[in-house]
Design a protein around this motif. Structure first.
Motif, PDB file in Angstrom:
ATOM      1  N   THR A  73       0.342  -1.219   0.019  1.00 39.36           N
ATOM      2  CA  THR A  73      -0.029  -0.174  -0.347  1.00 39.36           C
ATOM      3  C   THR A  73       0.907   1.217   0.200  1.00 39.36           C
ATOM      4  N   GLY A  74       2.261   1.213   0.404  1.00 38.16           N
ATOM      5  CA  GLY A  74       2.824   2.577   0.438  1.00 38.16           C
ATOM      6  C   GLY A  74       2.488   3.173   1.731  1.00 38.16           C
ATOM      7  N   ALA A  75       1.703   2.473   2.711  1.00 31.99           N
ATOM      8  CA  ALA A  75       1.707   3.441   3.939  1.00 31.99           C
ATOM      9  C   ALA A  75       2.346   3.163   4.707  1.00 31.99           C
ATOM     10  N   VAL A  76       2.848   3.575   6.151  1.00 31.60           N
ATOM     11  CA  VAL A  76       3.610   3.952   6.419  1.00 31.60           C
ATOM     12  C   VAL A  76       2.583   3.344   7.998  1.00 31.60           C
ATOM     13  N   ALA A  77       1.303   3.034   8.189  1.00 33.53           N
ATOM     14  CA  ALA A  77       0.402   2.998   9.336  1.00 33.53           C
ATOM     15  C   ALA A  77      -0.846   2.811   8.725  1.00 33.53           C
ATOM     16  N   ILE A  78      -1.354   1.596   8.999  1.00 28.46           N
ATOM     17  CA  ILE A  78      -3.199   1.318   8.771  1.00 28.46           C
ATOM     18  C   ILE A  78      -3.655   0.941   9.904  1.00 28.46           C
ATOM     19  N   SER A  79      -5.179   1.262   9.880  1.00 28.11           N
ATOM     20  CA  SER A  79      -6.049   1.166  11.091  1.00 28.11           C
ATOM     21  C   SER A  79      -6.958   0.694  10.228  1.00 28.11           C
ATOM     22  N   LEU A  80      -8.093   0.464  11.249  1.00 27.78           N
ATOM     23  CA  LEU A  80      -9.702  -0.178  10.891  1.00 27.78           C
ATOM     24  C   LEU A  80     -10.865   0.323  11.997  1.00 27.78           C
ATOM     25  N   ASP A  81     -12.212   0.791  11.102  1.00 28.17           N
ATOM     26  CA  ASP A  81     -12.240   1.190  12.068  1.00 28.17           C
ATOM     27  C   ASP A  81     -13.782   0.095  11.938  1.00 28.17           C
ATOM     28  N   GLN A  82     -13.985  -0.363  13.121  1.00 31.06           N
ATOM     29  CA  GLN A  82     -14.823  -1.767  13.084  1.00 31.06           C
ATOM     30  C   GLN A  82     -16.279  -1.586  13.303  1.00 31.06           C
ATOM     31  N   GLY A  83     -16.578  -0.339  14.027  1.00 32.68           N
ATOM     32  CA  GLY A  83     -17.687   0.681  14.519  1.00 32.68           C
ATOM     33  C   GLY A  83     -17.528   0.144  16.500  1.00 32.68           C
ATOM     34  N   SER A  84     -17.516  -1.420  16.608  1.00 30.01           N
ATOM     35  CA  SER A  84     -17.331  -1.498  18.228  1.00 30.01           C
ATOM     36  C   SER A  84     -16.022  -0.863  18.595  1.00 30.01           C
ATOM     37  N   ARG A  85     -15.116  -1.514  18.280  1.00 24.65           N
ATOM     38  CA  ARG A  85     -13.429  -1.116  18.054  1.00 24.65           C
ATOM     39  C   ARG A  85     -12.459  -0.259  16.459  1.00 24.65           C
ATOM     40  N   ARG A  86     -11.279  -0.520  17.085  1.00 29.76           N
ATOM     41  CA  ARG A  86     -10.510   1.048  15.836  1.00 29.76           C
ATOM     42  C   ARG A  86      -9.425  -0.470  16.765  1.00 29.76           C
ATOM     43  N   SER A  87      -9.131  -1.430  15.327  1.00 29.94           N
ATOM     44  CA  SER A  87      -7.904  -1.483  15.764  1.00 29.94           C
ATOM     45  C   SER A  87      -6.613  -1.061  14.385  1.00 29.94           C
ATOM     46  N   LEU A  88      -5.769  -1.042  15.176  1.00 29.93           N
ATOM     47  CA  LEU A  88      -4.155  -0.937  14.572  1.00 29.93           C
ATOM     48  C   LEU A  88      -3.850  -1.399  13.610  1.00 29.93           C
ATOM     49  N   ILE A  89      -3.888  -2.208  12.806  1.00 30.74           N
ATOM     50  CA  ILE A  89      -2.830  -3.319  11.799  1.00 30.74           C
ATOM     51  C   ILE A  89      -1.634  -3.539  11.492  1.00 30.74           C
ATOM     52  N   ALA A  90      -1.440  -2.408  11.227  1.00 29.47           N
ATOM     53  CA  ALA A  90       0.243  -2.191  10.668  1.00 29.47           C
ATOM     54  C   ALA A  90       1.082  -1.044  11.008  1.00 29.47           C
ATOM     55  N   MET A  91       2.007  -1.309  11.996  1.00 29.80           N
ATOM     56  CA  MET A  91       2.374  -0.036  11.569  1.00 29.80           C
ATOM     57  C   MET A  91       4.552   0.037  11.345  1.00 29.80           C
ATOM     58  N   ILE A 144      -5.092   5.114   6.908  1.00 31.37           N
ATOM     59  CA  ILE A 144      -3.543   4.768   6.135  1.00 31.37           C
ATOM     60  C   ILE A 144      -2.768   6.592   6.358  1.00 31.37           C
ATOM     61  N   VAL A 145      -1.835   5.640   6.466  1.00 31.68           N
ATOM     62  CA  VAL A 145      -1.341   7.587   6.705  1.00 31.68           C
ATOM     63  C   VAL A 145       0.124   6.740   5.537  1.00 31.68           C
ATOM     64  N   LEU A 146       0.045   7.676   5.093  1.00 36.58           N
ATOM     65  CA  LEU A 146       1.678   7.185   4.054  1.00 36.58           C
ATOM     66  C   LEU A 146       1.763   8.986   3.575  1.00 36.58           C
ATOM     67  N   PRO A 147       3.111   8.459   3.089  1.00 36.56           N
ATOM     68  CA  PRO A 147       3.809   9.792   2.773  1.00 36.56           C
ATOM     69  C   PRO A 147       3.479  10.374   1.471  1.00 36.56           C
ATOM     70  N   VAL A 148       3.391  11.657   1.078  1.00 37.31           N
ATOM     71  CA  VAL A 148       2.992  12.056  -0.205  1.00 37.31           C
ATOM     72  C   VAL A 148       3.672  12.348  -0.865  1.00 37.31           C
ATOM     73  N   GLY A 149       4.810  11.469  -1.451  1.00 37.73           N
ATOM     74  CA  GLY A 149       6.571  11.880  -1.902  1.00 37.73           C
ATOM     75  C   GLY A 149       5.698  10.847  -3.531  1.00 37.73           C
ATOM     76  N   PRO A 150       4.803   9.232  -3.141  1.00 36.03           N
ATOM     77  CA  PRO A 150       4.821   8.805  -3.710  1.00 36.03           C
ATOM     78  C   PRO A 150       3.428   9.425  -4.401  1.00 36.03           C
ATOM     79  N   LEU A 151       2.662   9.750  -4.198  1.00 34.27           N
ATOM     80  CA  LEU A 151       1.376   9.952  -5.024  1.00 34.27           C
ATOM     81  C   LEU A 151       1.670  11.073  -5.446  1.00 34.27           C
ATOM     82  N   LYS A 152       2.673  12.262  -5.171  1.00 38.79           N
ATOM     83  CA  LYS A 152       2.799  13.435  -5.602  1.00 38.79           C
ATOM     84  C   LYS A 152       3.716  13.326  -7.105  1.00 38.79           C
TER      85      LYS A 152
END
Length: 465
Positions: A73-91, A144-152
Protein backbone atom coordinates in the motif's frame (compact mmCIF):
# COMPACT_ATOMS: atom_id res chain seq x y z
CA UNK A 1 3.34 45.47 -49.79
CA UNK A 2 6.08 44.14 -47.51
CA UNK A 3 6.66 40.48 -46.74
CA UNK A 4 5.38 39.65 -43.25
CA UNK A 5 6.57 36.79 -41.10
CA UNK A 6 5.02 35.70 -37.83
CA UNK A 7 3.48 39.12 -37.20
CA UNK A 8 1.09 38.77 -40.12
CA UNK A 9 -2.48 37.57 -40.03
CA UNK A 10 -1.42 33.96 -40.68
CA UNK A 11 1.02 33.92 -37.76
CA UNK A 12 -1.48 35.51 -35.41
CA UNK A 13 -4.11 33.02 -36.49
CA UNK A 14 -1.79 30.07 -35.80
CA UNK A 15 -0.75 31.45 -32.41
CA UNK A 16 -4.32 32.13 -31.29
CA UNK A 17 -5.48 28.70 -32.46
CA UNK A 18 -2.75 26.95 -30.42
CA UNK A 19 -3.40 29.20 -27.42
CA UNK A 20 -7.14 28.56 -27.37
CA UNK A 21 -6.74 24.81 -27.81
CA UNK A 22 -4.14 24.71 -25.01
CA UNK A 23 -6.52 26.69 -22.82
CA UNK A 24 -9.20 24.11 -23.56
CA UNK A 25 -6.76 21.32 -22.66
CA UNK A 26 -6.02 23.03 -19.34
CA UNK A 27 -9.71 22.95 -18.48
CA UNK A 28 -9.62 19.25 -19.28
CA UNK A 29 -6.40 18.67 -17.31
CA UNK A 30 -7.60 20.24 -14.03
CA UNK A 31 -10.47 17.80 -13.34
CA UNK A 32 -8.43 14.94 -14.84
CA UNK A 33 -5.56 15.33 -12.35
CA UNK A 34 -8.04 15.62 -9.47
CA UNK A 35 -9.76 12.41 -10.61
CA UNK A 36 -6.36 10.68 -10.94
CA UNK A 37 -5.49 11.62 -7.31
CA UNK A 38 -8.85 10.35 -6.03
CA UNK A 39 -8.50 7.03 -7.87
CA UNK A 40 -4.92 6.64 -6.65
CA UNK A 41 -5.97 7.12 -3.03
CA UNK A 42 -9.03 4.86 -3.43
CA UNK A 43 -6.83 2.08 -4.81
CA UNK A 44 -4.57 2.33 -1.73
CA UNK A 45 -7.57 2.36 0.60
CA UNK A 46 -9.15 -0.64 -1.13
CA UNK A 47 -5.93 -2.67 -1.04
CA UNK A 48 -5.30 -1.80 2.61
CA UNK A 49 -8.93 -2.42 3.60
CA UNK A 50 -9.21 -5.86 1.95
CA UNK A 51 -5.90 -7.13 3.33
CA UNK A 52 -6.50 -5.66 6.73
CA UNK A 53 -10.01 -7.13 6.96
CA UNK A 54 -8.63 -10.61 6.23
CA UNK A 55 -5.76 -10.27 8.65
CA UNK A 56 -7.92 -8.78 11.37
CA UNK A 57 -9.75 -12.10 11.79
CA UNK A 58 -6.70 -13.42 13.57
CA UNK A 59 -5.68 -12.17 16.96
CA UNK A 60 -2.09 -11.57 15.99
CA UNK A 61 -0.45 -10.55 12.69
CA UNK A 62 3.04 -11.69 11.92
CA UNK A 63 5.59 -8.89 11.42
CA UNK A 64 6.43 -10.24 7.97
CA UNK A 65 2.78 -9.88 6.86
CA UNK A 66 2.61 -6.38 8.30
CA UNK A 67 5.70 -5.36 6.34
CA UNK A 68 4.28 -6.89 3.15
CA UNK A 69 0.97 -5.05 3.63
CA UNK A 70 2.72 -1.73 4.28
CA UNK A 71 4.98 -2.24 1.24
CA UNK A 72 2.04 -3.05 -1.02
CA UNK A 73 0.00 0.00 0.00
CA UNK A 74 2.98 2.33 0.46
CA UNK A 75 1.63 3.28 3.89
CA UNK A 76 3.46 3.69 7.19
CA UNK A 77 0.38 2.83 9.30
CA UNK A 78 -2.97 1.12 8.69
CA UNK A 79 -5.95 0.97 11.04
CA UNK A 80 -9.53 -0.26 10.76
CA UNK A 81 -12.71 1.15 12.27
CA UNK A 82 -15.21 -1.70 12.83
CA UNK A 83 -17.77 0.36 14.71
CA UNK A 84 -17.41 -1.27 18.13
CA UNK A 85 -13.65 -1.22 18.08
CA UNK A 86 -10.71 0.40 16.29
CA UNK A 87 -7.70 -1.79 15.42
CA UNK A 88 -4.16 -0.87 14.39
CA UNK A 89 -3.37 -3.46 11.74
CA UNK A 90 0.18 -2.52 10.76
CA UNK A 91 2.71 0.20 11.47
CA UNK A 92 6.34 0.46 10.45
CA UNK A 93 7.24 3.00 13.10
CA UNK A 94 5.62 5.65 15.18
CA UNK A 95 4.72 8.24 12.49
CA UNK A 96 5.64 11.83 13.13
CA UNK A 97 3.08 14.65 12.82
CA UNK A 98 0.64 14.32 9.91
CA UNK A 99 0.52 17.50 7.75
CA UNK A 100 -2.55 16.64 5.59
CA UNK A 101 -5.82 14.85 6.26
CA UNK A 102 -7.95 13.60 3.35
CA UNK A 103 -11.48 12.31 3.98
CA UNK A 104 -12.57 10.43 0.86
CA UNK A 105 -16.11 10.13 2.20
CA UNK A 106 -16.55 13.91 2.05
CA UNK A 107 -14.79 14.70 -1.23
CA UNK A 108 -16.57 17.37 -3.27
CA UNK A 109 -15.54 18.28 -6.84
CA UNK A 110 -14.00 21.70 -6.14
CA UNK A 111 -12.38 20.41 -2.95
CA UNK A 112 -10.76 17.56 -4.86
CA UNK A 113 -9.30 20.06 -7.37
CA UNK A 114 -7.91 22.35 -4.67
CA UNK A 115 -6.42 19.48 -2.65
CA UNK A 116 -4.86 18.01 -5.83
CA UNK A 117 -2.90 21.19 -6.49
CA UNK A 118 -2.08 21.42 -2.80
CA UNK A 119 -0.59 17.92 -3.05
CA UNK A 120 1.57 18.96 -6.03
CA UNK A 121 3.11 21.76 -3.98
CA UNK A 122 3.48 19.82 -0.71
CA UNK A 123 7.02 18.56 0.20
CA UNK A 124 7.49 14.89 -0.65
CA UNK A 125 8.59 13.94 2.88
CA UNK A 126 5.36 15.16 4.51
CA UNK A 127 2.74 12.61 5.67
CA UNK A 128 -0.92 12.50 4.80
CA UNK A 129 -3.75 10.68 6.54
CA UNK A 130 -6.38 9.19 4.23
CA UNK A 131 -9.76 8.07 5.56
CA UNK A 132 -12.20 6.05 3.46
CA UNK A 133 -15.09 3.61 3.68
CA UNK A 134 -14.34 -0.12 4.08
CA UNK A 135 -15.02 -2.40 1.14
CA UNK A 136 -15.77 -5.76 2.86
CA UNK A 137 -16.80 -7.45 6.09
CA UNK A 138 -17.61 -5.41 9.13
CA UNK A 139 -15.01 -2.80 8.32
CA UNK A 140 -16.69 0.59 8.34
CA UNK A 141 -13.65 2.78 7.66
CA UNK A 142 -10.05 2.35 6.63
CA UNK A 143 -7.49 4.80 7.95
CA UNK A 144 -4.00 4.86 6.44
CA UNK A 145 -1.02 7.15 6.86
CA UNK A 146 1.36 7.42 3.91
CA UNK A 147 4.01 9.82 2.62
CA UNK A 148 3.04 12.44 0.02
CA UNK A 149 6.07 11.63 -2.17
CA UNK A 150 4.75 8.58 -4.12
CA UNK A 151 1.41 10.25 -4.83
CA UNK A 152 3.09 13.48 -5.88
CA UNK A 153 5.50 11.59 -8.15
CA UNK A 154 2.67 9.70 -9.89
CA UNK A 155 0.62 12.89 -10.22
CA UNK A 156 3.55 14.71 -11.82
CA UNK A 157 4.11 11.82 -14.21
CA UNK A 158 0.41 11.83 -15.10
CA UNK A 159 0.55 15.61 -15.62
CA UNK A 160 3.52 15.29 -17.97
CA UNK A 161 1.75 12.57 -19.96
CA UNK A 162 -1.57 14.38 -20.28
CA UNK A 163 0.05 17.73 -21.03
CA UNK A 164 2.32 16.13 -23.61
CA UNK A 165 -0.60 14.43 -25.31
CA UNK A 166 -2.56 17.67 -25.08
CA UNK A 167 0.30 19.61 -26.65
CA UNK A 168 0.55 17.14 -29.54
CA UNK A 169 -3.23 17.25 -30.03
CA UNK A 170 -3.10 21.05 -29.90
CA UNK A 171 -0.36 21.25 -32.52
CA UNK A 172 -2.10 18.81 -34.86
CA UNK A 173 -5.53 20.39 -34.38
CA UNK A 174 -4.16 23.93 -34.63
CA UNK A 175 -2.30 23.06 -37.81
CA UNK A 176 -5.40 21.59 -39.41
CA UNK A 177 -7.54 24.55 -38.32
CA UNK A 178 -4.83 26.99 -39.42
CA UNK A 179 -4.47 25.40 -42.86
CA UNK A 180 -8.24 25.33 -43.30
CA UNK A 181 -8.70 28.97 -42.25
CA UNK A 182 -5.74 30.05 -44.35
CA UNK A 183 -7.21 28.36 -47.42
CA UNK A 184 -10.72 29.67 -46.74
CA UNK A 185 -9.99 33.21 -45.54
CA UNK A 186 -6.35 34.33 -45.37
CA UNK A 187 -5.33 33.50 -48.93
CA UNK A 188 -8.48 35.07 -50.46
CA UNK A 189 -7.85 38.19 -48.36
CA UNK A 190 -4.24 38.27 -49.53
CA UNK A 191 -5.49 37.93 -53.12
CA UNK A 192 -7.89 40.82 -52.59
CA UNK A 193 -5.10 42.94 -51.10
CA UNK A 194 -2.78 42.20 -54.02
CA UNK A 195 -5.59 43.02 -56.45
CA UNK A 196 -6.25 46.36 -54.74
CA UNK A 197 -2.55 47.26 -54.77
CA UNK A 198 -2.25 46.19 -58.41
CA UNK A 199 -5.32 48.25 -59.37
CA UNK A 200 -4.12 51.29 -57.38
CA UNK A 201 -0.91 51.39 -59.45
CA UNK A 202 -2.92 52.21 -62.59
CA UNK A 203 -6.68 52.54 -61.93
CA UNK A 204 -7.34 53.62 -65.51
CA UNK A 205 -6.26 50.19 -66.79
CA UNK A 206 -9.43 48.07 -66.97
CA UNK A 207 -7.39 44.86 -67.13
CA UNK A 208 -6.34 45.40 -63.50
CA UNK A 209 -9.90 45.12 -62.18
CA UNK A 210 -10.22 42.16 -59.80
CA UNK A 211 -11.96 39.09 -61.21
CA UNK A 212 -14.61 37.94 -58.73
CA UNK A 213 -14.49 34.25 -57.83
CA UNK A 214 -17.61 32.04 -57.89
CA UNK A 215 -17.61 31.79 -54.08
CA UNK A 216 -21.10 31.96 -52.58
CA UNK A 217 -20.21 33.47 -49.21
CA UNK A 218 -19.24 36.79 -47.60
CA UNK A 219 -15.80 36.83 -49.24
CA UNK A 220 -17.42 36.19 -52.60
CA UNK A 221 -19.72 39.16 -51.95
CA UNK A 222 -16.70 41.29 -50.99
CA UNK A 223 -14.93 40.35 -54.23
CA UNK A 224 -18.03 41.18 -56.29
CA UNK A 225 -18.47 44.53 -54.53
CA UNK A 226 -14.77 45.34 -54.95
CA UNK A 227 -14.95 44.52 -58.66
CA UNK A 228 -18.04 46.72 -59.06
CA UNK A 229 -16.34 49.58 -57.17
CA UNK A 230 -13.19 49.30 -59.28
CA UNK A 231 -15.25 49.26 -62.48
CA UNK A 232 -17.14 52.38 -61.38
CA UNK A 233 -13.89 54.11 -60.44
CA UNK A 234 -12.31 53.11 -63.74
CA UNK A 235 -15.26 54.54 -65.69
CA UNK A 236 -15.21 57.73 -63.62
CA UNK A 237 -11.50 58.24 -64.25
CA UNK A 238 -11.96 57.64 -67.96
CA UNK A 239 -14.77 60.19 -68.03
CA UNK A 240 -12.66 62.72 -66.14
CA UNK A 241 -9.82 62.14 -68.59
CA UNK A 242 -12.30 62.59 -71.43
CA UNK A 243 -13.37 65.90 -69.91
CA UNK A 244 -9.76 66.98 -69.50
CA UNK A 245 -9.00 66.10 -73.12
CA UNK A 246 -12.12 67.96 -74.20
CA UNK A 247 -11.12 71.07 -72.30
CA UNK A 248 -7.62 70.95 -73.76
CA UNK A 249 -8.96 70.54 -77.30
CA UNK A 250 -11.42 73.42 -76.91
CA UNK A 251 -8.75 75.70 -75.45
CA UNK A 252 -6.53 75.02 -78.47
CA UNK A 253 -9.18 75.88 -81.05
CA UNK A 254 -10.77 78.70 -79.06
CA UNK A 255 -8.33 81.39 -80.20
CA UNK A 256 -8.59 80.58 -83.90
CA UNK A 257 -12.36 80.20 -83.67
CA UNK A 258 -12.68 83.63 -82.10
CA UNK A 259 -10.72 85.16 -84.97
CA UNK A 260 -12.97 83.48 -87.53
CA UNK A 261 -16.11 84.59 -85.73
CA UNK A 262 -14.77 88.15 -85.44
CA UNK A 263 -14.22 88.24 -89.21
CA UNK A 264 -17.74 86.96 -89.79
CA UNK A 265 -19.10 89.69 -87.51
CA UNK A 266 -17.29 92.36 -89.55
CA UNK A 267 -18.83 91.05 -92.76
CA UNK A 268 -22.30 91.05 -91.21
CA UNK A 269 -21.89 94.60 -89.93
CA UNK A 270 -21.26 95.65 -93.54
CA UNK A 271 -24.36 93.75 -94.68
CA UNK A 272 -26.49 95.71 -92.21
CA UNK A 273 -26.02 98.80 -94.44
CA UNK A 274 -27.35 97.01 -97.52
CA UNK A 275 -30.87 98.40 -98.33
CA UNK A 276 -32.55 94.98 -98.32
CA UNK A 277 -35.39 94.27 -95.84
CA UNK A 278 -34.53 90.57 -95.58
CA UNK A 279 -30.88 91.31 -94.84
CA UNK A 280 -31.81 93.95 -92.28
CA UNK A 281 -34.12 91.46 -90.54
CA UNK A 282 -31.73 88.50 -90.45
CA UNK A 283 -28.40 90.26 -89.82
CA UNK A 284 -29.04 91.05 -86.09
CA UNK A 285 -30.08 87.45 -85.46
CA UNK A 286 -26.99 86.10 -87.17
CA UNK A 287 -24.82 88.44 -85.09
CA UNK A 288 -26.54 87.23 -81.93
CA UNK A 289 -25.97 83.65 -83.00
CA UNK A 290 -22.25 84.32 -83.54
CA UNK A 291 -22.01 85.89 -80.09
CA UNK A 292 -23.66 82.81 -78.61
CA UNK A 293 -21.24 80.56 -80.51
CA UNK A 294 -18.33 82.26 -78.76
CA UNK A 295 -20.12 81.91 -75.42
CA UNK A 296 -20.80 78.21 -76.06
CA UNK A 297 -17.13 77.57 -76.73
CA UNK A 298 -16.35 79.10 -73.37
CA UNK A 299 -19.19 77.12 -71.76
CA UNK A 300 -17.88 73.76 -72.98
CA UNK A 301 -14.44 74.63 -71.61
CA UNK A 302 -16.00 75.76 -68.35
CA UNK A 303 -17.94 72.50 -68.07
CA UNK A 304 -14.73 70.56 -68.53
CA UNK A 305 -13.31 72.55 -65.62
CA UNK A 306 -16.53 72.14 -63.56
CA UNK A 307 -16.78 75.93 -63.11
CA UNK A 308 -20.11 76.98 -64.63
CA UNK A 309 -21.02 80.60 -63.90
CA UNK A 310 -23.85 81.14 -61.38
CA UNK A 311 -27.12 82.18 -63.03
CA UNK A 312 -27.90 85.90 -63.41
CA UNK A 313 -31.65 85.71 -63.11
CA UNK A 314 -34.07 88.11 -64.78
CA UNK A 315 -37.76 88.09 -65.66
CA UNK A 316 -38.09 86.68 -69.19
CA UNK A 317 -40.87 86.24 -71.72
CA UNK A 318 -40.60 82.48 -72.02
CA UNK A 319 -42.38 82.34 -75.38
CA UNK A 320 -39.77 84.67 -76.93
CA UNK A 321 -36.97 82.37 -75.71
CA UNK A 322 -38.68 79.49 -77.49
CA UNK A 323 -38.95 81.56 -80.68
CA UNK A 324 -35.22 82.36 -80.51
CA UNK A 325 -34.43 78.66 -80.27
CA UNK A 326 -36.66 78.02 -83.28
CA UNK A 327 -34.84 80.70 -85.30
CA UNK A 328 -31.35 79.45 -84.39
CA UNK A 329 -32.24 75.87 -85.36
CA UNK A 330 -33.91 77.05 -88.54
CA UNK A 331 -37.17 75.30 -87.76
CA UNK A 332 -39.45 78.00 -89.17
CA UNK A 333 -38.65 76.91 -92.70
CA UNK A 334 -37.71 73.26 -92.01
CA UNK A 335 -39.12 70.99 -94.68
CA UNK A 336 -39.78 67.94 -92.49
CA UNK A 337 -39.97 69.04 -88.83
CA UNK A 338 -42.83 71.07 -87.39
CA UNK A 339 -42.06 73.35 -84.42
CA UNK A 340 -45.08 74.09 -82.21
CA UNK A 341 -44.47 76.77 -79.56
CA UNK A 342 -47.53 76.55 -77.26
CA UNK A 343 -46.06 78.70 -74.48
CA UNK A 344 -48.45 81.52 -73.53
CA UNK A 345 -47.18 84.91 -74.69
CA UNK A 346 -47.85 86.48 -71.27
CA UNK A 347 -45.98 83.80 -69.29
CA UNK A 348 -42.90 85.12 -67.51
CA UNK A 349 -40.12 83.07 -65.93
CA UNK A 350 -37.39 84.04 -63.44
CA UNK A 351 -34.17 82.71 -64.99
CA UNK A 352 -30.80 83.52 -66.53
CA UNK A 353 -31.54 84.43 -70.20
CA UNK A 354 -28.47 82.79 -71.75
CA UNK A 355 -28.54 79.69 -69.57
CA UNK A 356 -32.23 79.03 -70.14
CA UNK A 357 -31.69 79.53 -73.87
CA UNK A 358 -28.86 76.97 -73.76
CA UNK A 359 -31.08 74.46 -71.95
CA UNK A 360 -33.89 74.75 -74.51
CA UNK A 361 -31.41 74.77 -77.39
CA UNK A 362 -29.77 71.53 -76.20
CA UNK A 363 -33.10 69.78 -75.72
CA UNK A 364 -34.52 70.95 -79.07
CA UNK A 365 -31.29 70.21 -80.94
CA UNK A 366 -31.37 66.65 -79.62
CA UNK A 367 -34.94 66.29 -80.88
CA UNK A 368 -34.01 67.73 -84.28
CA UNK A 369 -31.08 65.33 -84.68
CA UNK A 370 -33.26 62.35 -83.76
CA UNK A 371 -36.12 63.38 -86.05
CA UNK A 372 -33.82 64.14 -88.99
CA UNK A 373 -32.34 60.65 -88.68
CA UNK A 374 -35.77 59.12 -89.44
CA UNK A 375 -36.04 58.02 -93.10
CA UNK A 376 -39.72 57.10 -93.19
CA UNK A 377 -41.59 60.05 -94.75
CA UNK A 378 -44.93 58.91 -93.28
CA UNK A 379 -43.75 59.57 -89.72
CA UNK A 380 -44.92 62.70 -87.91
CA UNK A 381 -41.95 64.88 -86.93
CA UNK A 382 -42.91 67.52 -84.42
CA UNK A 383 -41.34 69.39 -81.50
CA UNK A 384 -43.70 70.94 -78.97
CA UNK A 385 -42.96 73.53 -76.26
CA UNK A 386 -45.47 73.83 -73.41
CA UNK A 387 -45.32 75.83 -70.18
CA UNK A 388 -47.43 77.12 -67.31
CA UNK A 389 -47.22 78.59 -63.82
CA UNK A 390 -47.81 76.56 -60.64
CA UNK A 391 -47.61 78.55 -57.43
CA UNK A 392 -44.23 80.27 -57.16
CA UNK A 393 -42.68 78.49 -60.08
CA UNK A 394 -42.94 77.68 -63.77
CA UNK A 395 -43.05 74.28 -65.46
CA UNK A 396 -41.83 73.77 -69.01
CA UNK A 397 -42.10 70.73 -71.30
CA UNK A 398 -40.07 69.93 -74.41
CA UNK A 399 -41.60 67.01 -76.31
CA UNK A 400 -41.00 65.35 -79.66
CA UNK A 401 -42.52 62.53 -81.71
CA UNK A 402 -39.27 60.59 -82.09
CA UNK A 403 -38.55 57.00 -80.99
CA UNK A 404 -37.96 58.00 -77.35
CA UNK A 405 -35.08 57.25 -74.97
CA UNK A 406 -33.81 53.63 -74.80
CA UNK A 407 -34.40 52.10 -71.33
CA UNK A 408 -30.71 51.28 -70.89
CA UNK A 409 -29.81 55.00 -71.08
CA UNK A 410 -32.40 56.37 -68.67
CA UNK A 411 -30.48 55.80 -65.44
CA UNK A 412 -27.45 57.75 -66.68
CA UNK A 413 -29.30 60.13 -68.96
CA UNK A 414 -28.06 63.35 -67.34
CA UNK A 415 -24.43 62.24 -66.85
CA UNK A 416 -21.67 63.43 -69.15
CA UNK A 417 -20.81 61.11 -72.07
CA UNK A 418 -23.53 58.65 -71.04
CA UNK A 419 -26.36 59.55 -73.47
CA UNK A 420 -24.64 59.33 -76.85
CA UNK A 421 -27.37 57.32 -78.54
CA UNK A 422 -27.31 59.38 -81.76
CA UNK A 423 -24.59 59.63 -84.37
CA UNK A 424 -22.33 62.64 -83.88
CA UNK A 425 -23.47 63.37 -80.32
CA UNK A 426 -20.99 64.20 -77.56
CA UNK A 427 -23.14 63.12 -74.61
CA UNK A 428 -22.80 66.60 -73.05
CA UNK A 429 -26.09 68.30 -74.01
CA UNK A 430 -28.33 66.79 -71.32
CA UNK A 431 -25.55 66.96 -68.72
CA UNK A 432 -25.12 70.69 -69.36
CA UNK A 433 -28.90 71.24 -69.28
CA UNK A 434 -29.25 69.39 -65.96
CA UNK A 435 -26.38 71.34 -64.42
CA UNK A 436 -27.85 74.72 -65.47
CA UNK A 437 -31.32 73.81 -64.18
CA UNK A 438 -29.89 72.65 -60.83
CA UNK A 439 -28.03 75.95 -60.57
CA UNK A 440 -31.47 77.65 -60.68
CA UNK A 441 -32.72 75.39 -57.89
CA UNK A 442 -34.94 73.51 -60.33
CA UNK A 443 -35.31 69.98 -61.65
CA UNK A 444 -35.36 68.30 -65.03
CA UNK A 445 -36.79 64.80 -65.54
CA UNK A 446 -37.74 62.50 -68.38
CA UNK A 447 -41.47 61.88 -68.23
CA UNK A 448 -42.67 58.33 -68.72
CA UNK A 449 -45.30 57.36 -71.29
CA UNK A 450 -46.45 59.10 -74.41
CA UNK A 451 -44.96 59.16 -77.89
CA UNK A 452 -41.32 60.13 -78.24
CA UNK A 453 -39.33 61.85 -75.50
CA UNK A 454 -40.78 64.44 -73.13
CA UNK A 455 -38.62 66.43 -70.69
CA UNK A 456 -40.21 68.42 -67.87
CA UNK A 457 -38.41 71.34 -66.25
CA UNK A 458 -39.54 72.96 -63.00
CA UNK A 459 -38.04 76.39 -62.19
CA UNK A 460 -38.88 78.01 -58.84
CA UNK A 461 -38.99 81.80 -58.49
CA UNK A 462 -36.54 83.66 -56.32
CA UNK A 463 -37.72 84.56 -52.84
CA UNK A 464 -37.89 88.29 -53.61
CA UNK A 465 -39.56 87.94 -57.01
Amino acid sequence: MGKRRFGGLSGKLLFLTIAFIMLTEIFIYVPSVANFRNNWLKDRLTTAGVAAAVLSETNTIAPRLQEELLRTTGAVAISLDQGSRRSLIAMSQMPPEVQMIVDMGDMMFWRAIMESFETLFTPSEDLMRVIGAGSMGKVMKVDIVLPVGPLKKDMLAFSVRILGVSFVISIVTASLVYLSLRALFVRPLQRLTRSMVHFAEDPEDASRIVQASPRDDELGDAEAQLAAMQQALNRALQQKQHLADLGLAVSKINHDLRNLLASAQLFLERLEHVPDPTVNRLAPKILATLDRAVAYTQAVMSYGKASEEPPKRRLLALSRVGDDVCDVLGLNEHAAIQFDNQIPVVLEVDADPEQLFRVLLNLCRNSVQVLEAERDETLVRRIVLEAGREGRGVWLKVSDTGPGIPPMLRKTLFKAFQSRSKTGGTGLGLAIAAELIRAHGGTIVLEEGGAGASFRIDLPDRENV
